[in-house]
Every structure is written in C-alpha cells, then in structure tokens.
Motif scaffolding. Structure first.
Motif, PDB file in Angstrom:
ATOM      1  N   ARG A 107       0.865  -1.184   0.000  1.00  0.00           N
ATOM      2  CA  ARG A 107       0.000   0.000   0.000  1.00  0.00           C
ATOM      3  C   ARG A 107       0.896   1.226   0.000  1.00  0.00           C
ATOM      4  O   ARG A 107       1.961   1.234   0.595  1.00  0.00           O
TER       5      ARG A 107
ATOM      6  N   ARG B  81      -5.022   6.332  -1.381  1.00  0.00           N
ATOM      7  CA  ARG B  81      -4.287   5.144  -0.963  1.00  0.00           C
ATOM      8  C   ARG B  81      -4.422   4.134  -2.100  1.00  0.00           C
ATOM      9  O   ARG B  81      -5.528   3.841  -2.543  1.00  0.00           O
TER      10      ARG B  81
ATOM     11  N   VAL C 236      -3.198   0.308  -3.723  1.00  0.00           N
ATOM     12  CA  VAL C 236      -2.819  -1.035  -3.333  1.00  0.00           C
ATOM     13  C   VAL C 236      -2.254  -1.744  -4.547  1.00  0.00           C
ATOM     14  O   VAL C 236      -2.819  -1.671  -5.640  1.00  0.00           O
TER      15      VAL C 236
END
Length: 162
Positions: free
Chosen positions: A133, A154, A156
């Motif tokens: 992440r 964010r 991933v």
C-alpha cells in the motif's frame, strides 16, 4: 486497470513512452487526450488539453481532473514497481478530492508520494508479501502556481514477484 496493455520495464529514457502507450490503450484516457508530460523517480505529470475536457461552463470537467489525478498516482506507483522488476496490478483503494478554483487552461496533474511514504518499503513489501500500500497525492496547478484541485489517495498493489 488490468485491461490495459502491460507496462514494460524500461530504462528511464523510455519509461514515459511505455507509460503513455499503456494510458492510451484505455479508451477514456485516449478520449481525454492524456499524455505523459514528465516522468521522474519521485513524480509523474500527466497532461490533457482543456478542449477535450471542457464542461458546460467552459472550465475543465471535474471528472477529468479527478481521473487525471487518479491515473497519475496509479501510473507513478505502477512504473516504480515495474522498474523494480515486479509484476503487479495497482488499484486505487480510496481517495479524497478537493476542488479549489476552476481550471480554464490545459490540464497538468502531478503525482508524488505523500509525506512520510517510502516507495522502497512498498517494493520490499511486494517482494515479501506480494502486496503493498502506498499513499500518494496529486494536484492540478494553474500556470500562475495556484492549486486548482488536489487528490489524496491510498493505492494497493497486488501480484507476483517478477
């Protein structure tokens, strides 16, 4: 974004061309006139002409700003993983958008790592756990330097070690 052509690991000189090829394989980005303006190890700038992204008020469409900033972050993370020899799919997990002033000129969205983030730690995580992440930020600035829009997100990465 797994429908796009794969990003090929490349030396710094051709990384921007490879990334632009991937971006232009996505019909929405091709329609926006998206292009890579600058690619460096710690930042990526995507550009798009206002004329292809204009709203009913004559300013840049908010969805175009959001899309360009999101893809700039995605592209920065994806490119750095590929440079490290890692095979991964990068997804946006969540994001927060702010719009400050209308954009009445061609658009440039610059993505960078968020303060305190470490790309090398994300690369180590990918190698050991096959996931990582990373918080990234992107902004659209006007030619006079004012920030017109900002995205904090964010992202991933999931995948196999290359």
């Amino acid at each position: 974004m797994s429908q796009a052509a794969p990003l090929i690991a490349a030396p710094e000189a051709t990384l921007g061309q490879d990334l632009e090829r991937v971006l232009l394989s996505m019909p929405p980005l091709r329609a926006m006139g998206c292009r890579v303006a600058c690619v460096e190890p710690d930042r990526l700038v995507l550009a798009a002409p206002l004329v292809a992204n204009v709203n009913d008020k004559g300013s840049a469409f908010g969805g175009s700003l959001a899309g360009l900033m999101t893809v700039a972050c995605w592209g920065l993370f994806s490119a750095r993983l590929k440079q490290a020899g890692l095979i991964a799919e990068v997804y946006v997990q969540d994001s927060h958008l702010q719009y400050f002033v209308p954009v009445l000129e061609d658009i440039e969205a610059e993505a960078r790592l968020a303060e305190g983030e470490d790309i090398e730690a994300a690369i180590r995580s990918m190698r050991s756990r096959r996931k990582a992440r990373l918080k990234l930020v992107a902004s659209v600035r006007l030619k006079d330097g004012r920030e017109a829009a900002r995205l904090e997100g964010r992202f991933v990465a999931l995948g196999a070690v290359g």
